[in-house]
Every structure is written in C-alpha cells, then in structure tokens.
Design a protein around this motif. Structure first.
Motif, PDB file in Angstrom:
ATOM      1  N   GLU A 245       0.982  -1.102  -0.006  1.00 25.17           N
ATOM      2  CA  GLU A 245      -0.053  -0.084   0.066  1.00 25.17           C
ATOM      3  C   GLU A 245       0.982   1.284   0.126  1.00 25.17           C
ATOM      4  O   GLU A 245       1.681   1.269   0.888  1.00 25.17           O
ATOM      5  N   ARG A 246       0.476   2.134  -0.781  1.00 21.86           N
ATOM      6  CA  ARG A 246       1.209   3.400  -0.920  1.00 21.86           C
ATOM      7  C   ARG A 246       0.391   4.420  -0.950  1.00 21.86           C
ATOM      8  O   ARG A 246      -0.895   4.509  -1.196  1.00 21.86           O
ATOM      9  N   ASP A 247       0.862   5.730  -0.404  1.00 23.22           N
ATOM     10  CA  ASP A 247      -0.003   6.950   0.003  1.00 23.22           C
ATOM     11  C   ASP A 247       0.026   7.656  -1.633  1.00 23.22           C
ATOM     12  O   ASP A 247       0.954   7.842  -2.240  1.00 23.22           O
ATOM     13  N   LEU A 248      -1.384   7.688  -1.805  1.00 18.86           N
ATOM     14  CA  LEU A 248      -1.957   8.343  -3.216  1.00 18.86           C
ATOM     15  C   LEU A 248      -2.186   9.569  -2.883  1.00 18.86           C
ATOM     16  O   LEU A 248      -2.525  10.112  -1.855  1.00 18.86           O
ATOM     17  N   PRO A 249      -1.940  10.640  -3.884  1.00 10.76           N
ATOM     18  CA  PRO A 249      -2.343  12.108  -3.782  1.00 10.76           C
ATOM     19  C   PRO A 249      -3.926  11.979  -3.362  1.00 10.76           C
ATOM     20  O   PRO A 249      -4.634  11.281  -3.768  1.00 10.76           O
ATOM     21  N   ASP A 250      -4.129  13.050  -2.660  1.00 11.66           N
ATOM     22  CA  ASP A 250      -5.527  13.343  -2.211  1.00 11.66           C
ATOM     23  C   ASP A 250      -6.620  13.074  -3.315  1.00 11.66           C
ATOM     24  O   ASP A 250      -7.600  12.622  -3.066  1.00 11.66           O
ATOM     25  N   GLU A 251      -6.364  13.878  -4.333  1.00 10.09           N
ATOM     26  CA  GLU A 251      -7.383  13.929  -5.474  1.00 10.09           C
ATOM     27  C   GLU A 251      -7.604  12.522  -6.160  1.00 10.09           C
ATOM     28  O   GLU A 251      -8.635  12.132  -6.271  1.00 10.09           O
ATOM     29  N   VAL A 252      -6.439  11.934  -6.188  1.00  3.45           N
ATOM     30  CA  VAL A 252      -6.460  10.446  -6.739  1.00  3.45           C
ATOM     31  C   VAL A 252      -7.369   9.495  -5.885  1.00  3.45           C
ATOM     32  O   VAL A 252      -8.438   8.962  -6.148  1.00  3.45           O
ATOM     33  N   GLN A 253      -7.018   9.546  -4.477  1.00  3.79           N
ATOM     34  CA  GLN A 253      -7.853   8.815  -3.519  1.00  3.79           C
ATOM     35  C   GLN A 253      -9.410   9.185  -3.438  1.00  3.79           C
ATOM     36  O   GLN A 253     -10.335   8.036  -3.679  1.00  3.79           O
ATOM     37  N   LEU A 254      -9.519  10.330  -3.658  1.00  7.43           N
ATOM     38  CA  LEU A 254     -11.147  10.881  -3.674  1.00  7.43           C
ATOM     39  C   LEU A 254     -11.648  10.542  -5.062  1.00  7.43           C
ATOM     40  O   LEU A 254     -12.929   9.835  -4.880  1.00  7.43           O
TER      41      LEU A 254
END
Ligand SMILES: Nc1ncnc2c1ncn2[C@@H]1O[C@H](COP(=O)(O)OP(=O)(O)OP(=O)(O)O)[C@@H](O)[C@H]1O
Ligand SMILES: [Mg+2]
Length: 348
Positions: A245-254
């Motif tokens: 699991e990797r931290d995705l940019p906020d916009e991508v997550q949303l």
C-alpha cells in the motif's frame, strides 16, 4: 452515360497543390523536395525557401525521436499505427499538433524518400484540453461544496439536534414533576423522531463526503463503504489490497473512492448481485481499482462516449473522473455473469 476518363499529371498536381491537408516529400537525408500550399501554411516556410531546408528543422528533440521510430518501422516493414500524432515546429517557432500518415517513396524497388500527409489538429486539441480543465474545475468545486456541506451538517446541525435530544431525554426521565403518561409518551415519540433525524442527517453527511477518506485514507473508506452495503443490503462485499500500500495523492484517493461509490450504487440498484469484490492493486507504475459483481450484467454501449448522450450519467461520470487523474476506465459485462469496472491510474 458517363464516360471514363484519365486524369492528367496536371490534374494530380492540382489536387496535390490544393488539398486542405499538408503534404510534403523529402529524400532519405531529409532534404525537402516538394510540398503543397497547405504545407506552406502549416510550416510557415514559403516555397522559394525550400531548397536547402532539412525536415529535421520542423522537429523538436522529442518529435525527432518519434520521426526516427516511424522511419525505422517503415524501412523494416514493422507494423506502424497510422495515422499518428506528431508535433511540428513552424518557422516562427510555434508548435503545431498534427495527425499524420507517412509512407516511403519507392522508385525502382528502392526506398528513396518519404511522403507525409498531415492535418493540423492544434485547435481541436486545445479545445479538448480546455474542456477537460473545465470539467476538472467543476468536479473540484463540487467536491469542495460537498465537503463544506458535510462539515456544516456535522459541526453545526448535528450538535444542536443532539442537544435537543438530550433535553427531551432529561424532561421525560425526570421524576419531578411527574408528567402525565399521555404527555410523557408524546415526548418520548418526539425524542425518537429526533434520534431518527440525527441518524439520517449523519448518513447524509457521510454520503456527501465521508470523513473517513480525509482521516484514514482510501482503503479504510472502501472498507467502510463495503461494510455499510453489506449491512444494509445484504450484498457480501470483499475488499482486498494487493501489493504494498502506498500513499496516493488526495485527489486520486477521492476520485477513486467516488468511482467505487458509483460502481457500488449501480450494483445495489441494477445488478441483483449476491456478491461483489473491490480490489485495490498497488503496482510499480500504476494503481488499479477493480469493482466486480456476480449480478445479471448488461449490454455495453458500442462506444463509451455514447453513455452521456444516453443519459447514463453514472458510467459517464466514472469515466470523466478516471480521466481527471489521467486514468483509464474499462467496463466489462456479461449477461448472467456480472459486471467489472477497472480503473488504472499511472503513478505520478
Ligand atoms: N453493475 C451493474 N449490473 C447490471 N447493470 C448495470 C450495472 N452497472 C450499470 N448497469 C446498467 O447500465 C446502466 C447505466 O448505468 P449508469 O450508472 O450510467 O446510469 P444509472 O445508474 O441508470 O443512472 P445514474 O445516472 O443515476 O447513475 C444502468 O441503467 C444499468 O442498466
Ligand atoms: Mg448509476
């Protein structure tokens, strides 16, 4: 009766000269041999200037790489997708985007040069780009608005409703003064109604913008959404994370969350499925979200672009959202077997 006739060399010359697409020919070294009026207009070079001009002058470093690849493929007889998109640098230094086809000029069985036909699509491209950035802004504004509304409901309306409930509670449970039973029952009714309103309000706020996605991230939000659906509609949903699991940019997550949300809404409303699977796969160069169900499936439209015009805003919206994060959405559906939505997002 029509009679057949042969076109003369002159007629062909006329066609070449006046075609609205740019056409030009150069030898193996790239020396310009011929071109038409549209080419003059596109490149900015007048016919008189052509002698001594090499076509590499029309190419940036990046375009040159593509041009060499095209040349290599044509000479080796490898498959080449025609037409292809290329960027040309004009005499004035501007960049034009063209859609072009290239073929070898063969004389006595030998390749002696190349000929190109190109259509300027710069304006079209720009329009597309503007449209995309417009949709992007609208989506952002919409998300901000939802966030603001959800905050308002959560931070202002909820607490006052909660206070009301507590006060009703205090009145009905107090023994001094003892209330007449009928009044007490009425107050208890009101208390329960207020509780229900609070519950609904919280659900609305969560639907608008699940706080969990801001607080705990995409995976937790997907799990939360799956659990809710299982609880409320009895569809068995599994969430699986593949890879690290990797931290995705906020916009991508949303946006991935919104796509999954829409896909699950469709499953709930249309699929008649008993099970569904959400998979989030973290690959090196891309992240893939898959939402799959075992429901009744449906007939896909011929082209994804037709969805919006058919009033199917759910699927069209999913595709728009995927594009906003430079992703690619694929739909698969088989009657009687189920539906799968796949979104692939390249790693930045
Ligand atoms: N998982 C699914 N299983 C079966 N049919 C589906 C599924 N997802 C979509 N469909 C079919 O595709 C159609 C288009 O879906 P889409 O989400 O675009 O529109 P909608 O759900 O009908 O309306 P809305 O705009 O409110 O989402 C649906 O009406 C349904 O017939
Ligand atoms: Mg829908």
């Amino acid at each position: 009766m029509e009679t057949r006739f042969e076109l003369t060399e002159q007629d062909y010359r006329y066609l070449f000269e006046n075609a609205s697409d740019a056409m030009w020919v150069h030898d193996m070294r790239g020396n310009l041999l011929d071109g038409n009026k549209a080419f003059e207009k596109l490149s900015g070079y007048a016919i008189e200037e052509w002698t001594g001009i090499n076509v590499t002058q029309l190419l940036s470093d990046e375009s040159l790489v593509l041009a060499e690849e095209v040349r290599r493929k044509l000479l080796n007889g490898e498959e080449l997708e025609q037409s292809y998109e290329q960027r040309l640098v004009t005499k004035g230094g501007a960049t034009r985007i063209v859609k072009m086809t290239t073929s070898p000029v063969i004389i006595n069985g030998k390749v002696r040069g190349f000929q190109h036909v190109a259509r300027d699509i710069t304006e079209e491209k720009q329009l597309q780009e503007n449209m995309r950035s417009y949709v992007q802004q609208v989506t952002r504004v919409q998300e901000d608005e939802r966030k603001r509304l959800a905050r308002g409901l959560h931070d202002d309306v909820s607490p006052s409703l909660l206070l009301l409930i507590q006060r009703l509670d205090a009145i009905t449970s107090s023994t001094k003064p003892r209330l007449p039973t009928s009044l007490k029952n009425k107050l208890e009714d009101l208390h329960n109604q207020a509780l229900e309103a609070l519950e609904n309000l919280r659900r609305c706020a969560q639907d608008l913008r699940p706080r969990i996605i801001d607080d705990l991230g995409l995976v937790a939000a997907l799990e939360w959404m799956a659990e809710n659906l299982t609880k409320e509609y009895g569809i068995d949903i599994k969430v699986e994370v593949v890879g690290v699991e990797r931290d995705l940019p906020d916009e991508v997550q949303l946006l991935l969350f919104r796509i999954a949300q829409e896909a699950l809404t469709n499953i709930r409303r249309h699929a008649e499925a008993s099970r569904a699977w959400i998979t989030l796969e973290f690959g090196e160069d891309k992240t893939v979200l898959t939402v799959k169900d075992n429901g009744k499936g449906f007939k896909l439209p011929q082209r994804m672009g037709d969805l919006a015009s058919m009033g199917k805003l759910g699927l069209a919206g999913m595709q728009e959202r995927a594009q906003l994060i430079k992703g690619n959405l694929t739909l698969q559906s088989e009657l009687g077997k189920g539906t799968t939505v796949i979104v692939e997002v390249p790693t930045e």
